[in-house]
Design an enzyme around this catalytic site. Structure first.
Site, short mmCIF file in Angstrom:
data_model
loop_
_atom_site.label_atom_id
_atom_site.label_comp_id
_atom_site.label_asym_id
_atom_site.label_seq_id
_atom_site.Cartn_x
_atom_site.Cartn_y
_atom_site.Cartn_z
N SER A 3 0.83 -1.20 0.00
CA SER A 3 0.00 0.00 0.00
C SER A 3 0.87 1.26 0.00
O SER A 3 1.65 1.46 -0.93
CB SER A 3 -0.94 -0.04 1.20
OG SER A 3 -1.92 0.98 1.11
N ASP A 25 -9.57 -4.61 -4.87
CA ASP A 25 -9.06 -3.60 -3.93
C ASP A 25 -9.94 -2.35 -4.01
O ASP A 25 -10.05 -1.73 -5.07
CB ASP A 25 -7.61 -3.27 -4.27
CG ASP A 25 -6.89 -2.51 -3.16
OD1 ASP A 25 -7.58 -1.79 -2.40
OD2 ASP A 25 -5.67 -2.63 -3.06
N HIS A 62 -7.89 -5.17 -0.40
CA HIS A 62 -6.71 -4.41 0.02
C HIS A 62 -5.98 -5.17 1.13
O HIS A 62 -6.06 -4.82 2.32
CB HIS A 62 -7.10 -3.01 0.48
CG HIS A 62 -5.93 -2.08 0.62
ND1 HIS A 62 -5.16 -1.69 -0.46
CD2 HIS A 62 -5.38 -1.47 1.70
CE1 HIS A 62 -4.20 -0.88 -0.05
NE2 HIS A 62 -4.31 -0.74 1.27
#
Length: 265
Positions: A153, A207, A239
């Site tokens: 991320s 995601d 995610h």
């Protein structure tokens, strides 16, 4: 004077002489930094086989919380691997109404899309800190081509920026659910050596935090900048990072470590 007394005097003199010699040697010793440079702590042959994996966590997370990731890397090629899981500093984050949390740089909005605004200056400042970590390992004798930067991320975005802007060729950069964290103008700072660093990009199609479109924008950006990128899409993955992704990363790094050792031999 008895023989015992003469012996004690001789012993005291010997101790005093030894102490004086030690003090003299300490005064003549070079500064610790220079000594470390002149006398490597690891033999050169062993140093060439060592590797370093730097893992950068996501927004609001911590380094120690990600340490179990290393358990997925059990192949013999990783027996001399050094791992680092640093934690981001606490900073206010715009997308969370200015709440203070572990963050490598500011994020203006979530979900992250291909056109989201970026914190270029914050990213570049964070890159300097990552480069300092890499430089320490290079100074310790680990070849740059055996150094891998990986992240999830926000950490994946920082991984990409750090690898692109490092002046030397690294073993590789692995981006998980990340995005391109700066504009195309930054590519002017990329060195020819950096362009030889391979990139692995993994992204979940489901995601909803860093949208899949943000991940898809990565390979064309990298191709235009002169990089080779292997992009892997994971259907149904949101995610998060999956075991499948980590096993794929293990294989990806392992193959490159083997190739690096064969080249040395």
């Amino acid at each position: 004077m008895s023989s015992l007394v003469r012996f004690l005097f001789s012993l005291a003199a010997a101790i005093a002489a030894a102490s004086l010699l030690a003090a003299t040697l300490r005064r003549r010793a070079p500064p610790s930094g220079l000594a470390a440079h002149l006398v490597p702590s690891t033999p050169m042959a062993a140093a060439r086989n060592r590797s370093f994996v730097l893992w950068l966590h996501g927004l609001g997370d911590s380094g120690p919380a990600n340490e179990p990731i290393r358990t997925f890397f059990s192949a013999p090629e990783f027996r001399l691997t050094k791992w680092a899981f640093p934690s981001a500093p606490n900073s206010p984050v715009s997308c969370n109404n200015g709440a203070v949390m572990p963050s490598w740089f500011d994020i203006h909005e979530l979900p992250m899309s291909a056109g989201s605004p970026q914190d270029d200056s914050g990213v570049l400042k964070a890159v300097e800190n990552v480069h300092a970590m890499i430089d320490r390992e290079v100074a310790d004798g680990i070849p740059p081509e055996n150094i891998y930067v990986c992240g999830f991320s926000q950490g994946g975005a920082l991984t990409l920026a750090s690898v692109l802007l490092y002046p030397k060729t690294l073993g590789g950069g692995a981006v998980f659910s990340g995005w391109v964290p700066f504009g195309s103008s930054v590519t002017e700072r990329i060195s020819p050596e950096a362009r030889k660093t391979p990139i692995l990009w993994s992204h979940g199609i489901a995601d909803n935090v860093v949208l899949f479109e943000a991940g898809q924008a990565g390979p064309p950006f990298l191709q235009k900048a002169g990089f080779t990128c292997e992009f892997k899409a994971y259907p149904g993955l949101g995610h998060s990072i999956s075991k499948e992704e980590l096993y794929s990363l293990e294989s990806w790094i392992k193959n490159r470590l083997n190739a690096s050792q064969e080249k040395e031999n």
